[in-house]
Each structure stands twice: as structure tokens, then as C-alpha cells.
Design a protein around this motif. Structure first.
Motif, PDB file in Angstrom:
ATOM      1  N   ILE A   8       0.871  -1.171   0.000  1.00 22.68           N
ATOM      2  CA  ILE A   8       0.000   0.000   0.000  1.00 22.68           C
ATOM      3  C   ILE A   8       0.909   1.221   0.000  1.00 22.68           C
ATOM      4  O   ILE A   8       1.704   1.411   0.927  1.00 22.68           O
ATOM      5  CB  ILE A   8      -0.924   0.031   1.237  1.00 22.68           C
ATOM      6  CG1 ILE A   8      -1.836  -1.198   1.264  1.00 22.68           C
ATOM      7  CG2 ILE A   8      -1.753   1.310   1.253  1.00 22.68           C
ATOM      8  CD1 ILE A   8      -2.688  -1.294   2.518  1.00 22.68           C
ATOM      9  N   THR A   9       0.819   2.045  -1.029  1.00 23.80           N
ATOM     10  CA  THR A   9       1.663   3.240  -1.104  1.00 23.80           C
ATOM     11  C   THR A   9       1.195   4.265  -0.079  1.00 23.80           C
ATOM     12  O   THR A   9       0.001   4.565   0.011  1.00 23.80           O
ATOM     13  CB  THR A   9       1.609   3.840  -2.517  1.00 23.80           C
ATOM     14  OG1 THR A   9       2.162   2.894  -3.433  1.00 23.80           O
ATOM     15  CG2 THR A   9       2.408   5.130  -2.589  1.00 23.80           C
ATOM     16  N   LEU A  10       2.137   4.814   0.683  1.00 27.94           N
ATOM     17  CA  LEU A  10       1.819   5.810   1.705  1.00 27.94           C
ATOM     18  C   LEU A  10       2.679   7.053   1.502  1.00 27.94           C
ATOM     19  O   LEU A  10       3.918   6.973   1.477  1.00 27.94           O
ATOM     20  CB  LEU A  10       2.080   5.248   3.110  1.00 27.94           C
ATOM     21  CG  LEU A  10       1.239   4.042   3.549  1.00 27.94           C
ATOM     22  CD1 LEU A  10       1.656   3.585   4.947  1.00 27.94           C
ATOM     23  CD2 LEU A  10      -0.251   4.364   3.515  1.00 27.94           C
ATOM     24  N   PHE A  11       2.007   8.192   1.314  1.00 31.25           N
ATOM     25  CA  PHE A  11       2.664   9.491   1.291  1.00 31.25           C
ATOM     26  C   PHE A  11       2.179  10.275   2.508  1.00 31.25           C
ATOM     27  O   PHE A  11       1.114  10.004   3.059  1.00 31.25           O
ATOM     28  CB  PHE A  11       2.273  10.290   0.038  1.00 31.25           C
ATOM     29  CG  PHE A  11       3.021   9.918  -1.224  1.00 31.25           C
ATOM     30  CD1 PHE A  11       3.552   8.658  -1.410  1.00 31.25           C
ATOM     31  CD2 PHE A  11       3.162  10.844  -2.249  1.00 31.25           C
ATOM     32  CE1 PHE A  11       4.223   8.322  -2.577  1.00 31.25           C
ATOM     33  CE2 PHE A  11       3.825  10.530  -3.416  1.00 31.25           C
ATOM     34  CZ  PHE A  11       4.360   9.266  -3.585  1.00 31.25           C
ATOM     35  N   THR A  12       2.942  11.262   2.923  1.00 35.95           N
ATOM     36  CA  THR A  12       2.473  12.217   3.926  1.00 35.95           C
ATOM     37  C   THR A  12       3.236  13.513   3.751  1.00 35.95           C
ATOM     38  O   THR A  12       4.320  13.539   3.156  1.00 35.95           O
ATOM     39  CB  THR A  12       2.647  11.680   5.367  1.00 35.95           C
ATOM     40  OG1 THR A  12       1.887  12.490   6.276  1.00 35.95           O
ATOM     41  CG2 THR A  12       4.114  11.709   5.800  1.00 35.95           C
ATOM     42  N   ARG A  13       2.647  14.588   4.224  1.00 39.66           N
ATOM     43  CA  ARG A  13       3.317  15.889   4.171  1.00 39.66           C
ATOM     44  C   ARG A  13       4.240  16.022   5.377  1.00 39.66           C
ATOM     45  O   ARG A  13       3.838  15.736   6.512  1.00 39.66           O
ATOM     46  CB  ARG A  13       2.276  16.999   4.171  1.00 39.66           C
ATOM     47  CG  ARG A  13       2.856  18.406   4.244  1.00 39.66           C
ATOM     48  CD  ARG A  13       1.762  19.424   4.044  1.00 39.66           C
ATOM     49  NE  ARG A  13       2.142  20.747   4.538  1.00 39.66           N
ATOM     50  CZ  ARG A  13       1.375  21.822   4.470  1.00 39.66           C
ATOM     51  NH1 ARG A  13       0.180  21.736   3.923  1.00 39.66           N
ATOM     52  NH2 ARG A  13       1.780  22.981   4.944  1.00 39.66           N
ATOM     53  N   LEU A  14       5.470  16.432   5.123  1.00 41.51           N
ATOM     54  CA  LEU A  14       6.410  16.656   6.212  1.00 41.51           C
ATOM     55  C   LEU A  14       6.007  17.915   6.974  1.00 41.51           C
ATOM     56  O   LEU A  14       5.882  18.993   6.390  1.00 41.51           O
ATOM     57  CB  LEU A  14       7.832  16.805   5.675  1.00 41.51           C
ATOM     58  CG  LEU A  14       8.914  17.064   6.723  1.00 41.51           C
ATOM     59  CD1 LEU A  14       9.063  15.868   7.665  1.00 41.51           C
ATOM     60  CD2 LEU A  14      10.246  17.403   6.066  1.00 41.51           C
ATOM     61  N   ILE A  15       5.808  17.777   8.275  1.00 42.97           N
ATOM     62  CA  ILE A  15       5.452  18.916   9.119  1.00 42.97           C
ATOM     63  C   ILE A  15       6.733  19.641   9.522  1.00 42.97           C
ATOM     64  O   ILE A  15       7.663  19.033  10.054  1.00 42.97           O
ATOM     65  CB  ILE A  15       4.692  18.451  10.374  1.00 42.97           C
ATOM     66  CG1 ILE A  15       3.401  17.723   9.985  1.00 42.97           C
ATOM     67  CG2 ILE A  15       4.381  19.638  11.278  1.00 42.97           C
ATOM     68  CD1 ILE A  15       2.679  17.087  11.154  1.00 42.97           C
ATOM     69  N   HIS A  46       5.994  20.753   1.263  1.00 40.01           N
ATOM     70  CA  HIS A  46       5.124  21.858   0.884  1.00 40.01           C
ATOM     71  C   HIS A  46       5.937  23.122   0.636  1.00 40.01           C
ATOM     72  O   HIS A  46       7.016  23.317   1.195  1.00 40.01           O
ATOM     73  CB  HIS A  46       4.105  22.099   2.004  1.00 40.01           C
ATOM     74  CG  HIS A  46       3.227  23.282   1.785  1.00 40.01           C
ATOM     75  ND1 HIS A  46       2.413  23.404   0.682  1.00 40.01           N
ATOM     76  CD2 HIS A  46       3.021  24.405   2.532  1.00 40.01           C
ATOM     77  CE1 HIS A  46       1.752  24.552   0.755  1.00 40.01           C
ATOM     78  NE2 HIS A  46       2.105  25.168   1.858  1.00 40.01           N
ATOM     79  N   ASP A  47       5.399  24.008  -0.223  1.00 34.43           N
ATOM     80  CA  ASP A  47       6.035  25.299  -0.442  1.00 34.43           C
ATOM     81  C   ASP A  47       4.982  26.310  -0.876  1.00 34.43           C
ATOM     82  O   ASP A  47       3.860  25.956  -1.246  1.00 34.43           O
ATOM     83  CB  ASP A  47       7.140  25.205  -1.500  1.00 34.43           C
ATOM     84  CG  ASP A  47       8.223  26.264  -1.305  1.00 34.43           C
ATOM     85  OD1 ASP A  47       8.026  27.183  -0.483  1.00 34.43           O
ATOM     86  OD2 ASP A  47       9.262  26.173  -1.975  1.00 34.43           O
ATOM     87  N   SER A  48       5.362  27.572  -0.802  1.00 33.20           N
ATOM     88  CA  SER A  48       4.480  28.669  -1.199  1.00 33.20           C
ATOM     89  C   SER A  48       5.347  29.815  -1.679  1.00 33.20           C
ATOM     90  O   SER A  48       6.490  29.978  -1.220  1.00 33.20           O
ATOM     91  CB  SER A  48       3.608  29.117  -0.023  1.00 33.20           C
ATOM     92  OG  SER A  48       2.861  30.262  -0.364  1.00 33.20           O
TER      93      SER A  48
END
Length: 337
Positions: A8-15, A46-48
Motif C-alpha cells: 500500500i503506497t503511503l505518502f504524507t506531508r512533512l510537518i 510543501h512550499d508557497s
């Protein structure tokens, strides 16, 4: 992507945390390592291009630079940097991502940022504000084509490094791009060897139906939010249908659905059931609300529980590429093909 029963592929956003103390990066690095140990396949960085109204919501690090720093601080987890197709230039982005792919080796990815942001437009001197959604999509499509063309500047076997013959590099295996398009004129070639993955992994989060069609044409991983009442399996199949319509092999795309971590006792089993039913190739684990450290630990706890059910990563050893880990094909050098 043909589902593999063992993964099962798992991604998450680095906090990342706000602040200027010396421990800010150390905490991000330790969280990345924790995610790696828990079996997370890739981290979304993430970026902005503009400041958030609430400073705590700012990403705190430029994503490409953070990916480079984490490249030498981790061994197996993928590093997917968010980079703007509206305000960046393809040659620069191609160099950054190729560099990270070589540093890792083969664990780089990118998430194109294509949304409207008036504050970002003002930061880059665009007084007319952000362009239309159709124009942004057109620019992003051409941006992607330029990137892949630049990554193919060198054939895979261009650098022989043969001491006996004295041949380091074969000039005939270097190719100029000479791209002339609606949005970009790029001569090329890129001054970096072809990345270990061929092309760093492209993960896209569609904003609407037209964006899903764009993702199906160019993305390796499609990140979907499933509205209440919608059938995730139907949405996954819609993406695959769009990919086939674009002439692609639908098994070369992974569709991940967002999952807000709730800490429930049967949460891992619910994810396994959705995967078994063909609703998704995996999940983007979204941290729950609350303090950063507790939210991060909740994500790791769920990832560990999912992996304990037998869905371990295909490989976690150093040197395995992100594409290998996800079971996605390595793009062939278009000229060699």
C-alpha cells in the motif's frame, strides 16, 4: 498502476515548525527519518511563493533546498518537492530536481504548483495578478514537457568513464533541446547527467475535472481528495480512463486518496479494506489537528500499523529508487527508444 497485493503506497506531508532556532531543521530531519522508519514511501515537501496570513502556516523552508538537505539525512524515503510552474523557470527546476535525484540517488519527486495566488503574482512583478485556470494548465503542461526534455539531454550511457580507452563521455549522446513554445524558449541541453530515475517522479493534486485530465496525461502519482458521498474506486477508475484516452498505460499511474488520520482502533484495517477493494493504490496520510509533534506521531502510528498488516515496502534499502519502490516504470530515454 496494477495493484500489488504486498504494498500500500503511503505518502504524507512533512510537518515543519516555525522559528529561527538551530533546532528547526533538526526537527524536520528527525521527522523525515521517523517517517522513513515507519514505512512512509515519500514525503510531500510543501512550499508557497507568498506569506500566509497566519505565519504558523508558512512552509518555513524552500522545498527544493529542503529536499537537498534531506537527501543526505535519509536513506530510503522519497522527497517530493512542491515547485511553482507559474513563477519558476523550467531550466532551474530541472537542475534542482536532477541534482536531488543524483544526491539521493533516485528518490526525488516534484509536485507542480499551478494554483492562483495574487500575492505570489505580486511578488514576481505580475501586476495583472494570476492568469486563468486554462492558461495556468497550458503553462504547466509545457513546463512539464520542457523538464522531461531537459532530463533527456544526455543518453543513459553518455558517460562511459572508461580509463583504458580514455573515453569519459560520448559527445554524440548529448542532445540540445531547442524548445520553442507558447510560454518558454529553452535551448538546452541540461548540464547534468540523466537522473537515476530517468525523470524524477511527478505527483499532482488536481483541483477540478480539467485538472484531473491534465494529471492523467503527465503525472506518475495522482493525489485525490474524495468528496463526501463519492466512491473512491470510481474516481480512481476515472483517472485511469483519462490516462488510457491520452495514450498512456493506466498501470503506470498510482492514484492515492487523502486520509485524515483519526487514531481510531480499526483505522489501519479500514485502509487495508479500501486498498483490497480497489479504491486506491495507496493513501496520503493527512495529520490531525493539534500540536505538530503529536500530529506527526499520529501519522507514524498509523503507517506502522498498516505496515504491520503485511503491506511492507517492496524495498527500503539504500539505492532503491522511488519508482522502484512504488512499482512505477522508469521512463526510457526518448532518443534511445
Amino acid at each position: 498502476m496494477t495493484q500489488r497485493a504486498d504494498h500500500i503506497t503511503l505518502f504524507t506531508r512533512l510537518i515543519t515548525d516555525p522559528g529561527t532556532d538551530a533546532g528547526v531543521f533538526a526537527r524536520a530531519r528527525d521527522r523525515a527519518r521517523g517517517a522513513e522508519a515507519a514505512g512512509i514511501d515519500a514525503l510531500l515537501l510543501h512550499d508557497s511563493q507568498s506569506a500566509a496570513t497566519a505565519p504558523a502556516e508558512d512552509p518555513h523552508f524552500e522545498a527544493g533546498t529542503l529536499a537537498g538537505a534531506l537527501a543526505v539525512s535519509t536513506r530510503a524515503v522519497g522527497l517530493v518537492a512542491a515547485m511553482s510552474t507559474e513563477h519558476a523557470l523550467p531550466y532551474h527546476v530541472a537542475r534542482v530536481l536532477a541534482t536531488v535525484d543524483h544526491l539521493t540517488p533516485g528518490r526525488a519527486g516534484w509536485q507542480p504548483l499551478t494554483g492562483a495566488d495574487p500575492a505570489a503574482a505580486a511578488n514576481y512583478g505580475r501586476a495583472d495578478g494570476p492568469s486563468s485556470a486554462a492558461a495556468r494548465r497550458s503553462r504547466a503542461a509545457e513546463f512539464t514537457a520542457v523538464l522531461t526534455g531537459l532530463w533527456d539531454s544526455f543518453d543513459d550511457d553518455a558517460f562511459r568513464r572508461d580509463r583504458e580507452s580514455g573515453v569519459y563521455f560520448t559527445p554524440e549522446k548529448l542532445h540540445a533541446l531547442d524548445h520553442r513554445g507558447e510560454h518558454f524558449d529553452v535551448a538546452g541541453p541540461l548540464n547534468i547527467a540523466r537522473p537515476p530515475q530517468g525523470h524524477p517522479l511527478l505527483a499532482h493534486r488536481p483541483a477540478d475535472a480539467d485538472d484531473i485530465a491534465f494529471a492523467a496525461r503527465v503525472a506518475d502519482v495522482v493525489l485525490l481528495t474524495v468528496p463526501d458521498g463519492e466512491d473512491p474506486a470510481r474516481l480512481r477508475e476515472a483517472v485511469r480512463e483519462q490516462a488510457r484516452a491520452a495514450g498512456r498505460d493506466a498501470d503506470g499511474i498510482a492514484v492515492l486518496i487523502d486520509w485524515r488520520v483519526d487514531g481510531g482502533p480499526d483505522e489501519a484495517e479500514r485502509l487495508r479494506a479500501l486498498f483490497a477493494a480497489g479504491a486506491a493504490d495507496g493513501f496520503t496520510l493527512l495529520a490531525p489537528a493539534g500540536p505538530a509533534e503529536a500530529a506527526h506521531e499520529a501519522v507514524l502510528s498509523l503507517a506502522t500499523a498498516v505496515r504491520a498488516g503485511g503491506h511492507a515496502p517492496t524495498a527500503t534499502r539504500e539505492g532503491t529508487t522511488l519508482r522502484d519502490r512504488l512499482g512505477l516504470p522508469r521512463p526510457a530515454d526518448r532518443r534511445a527508444a
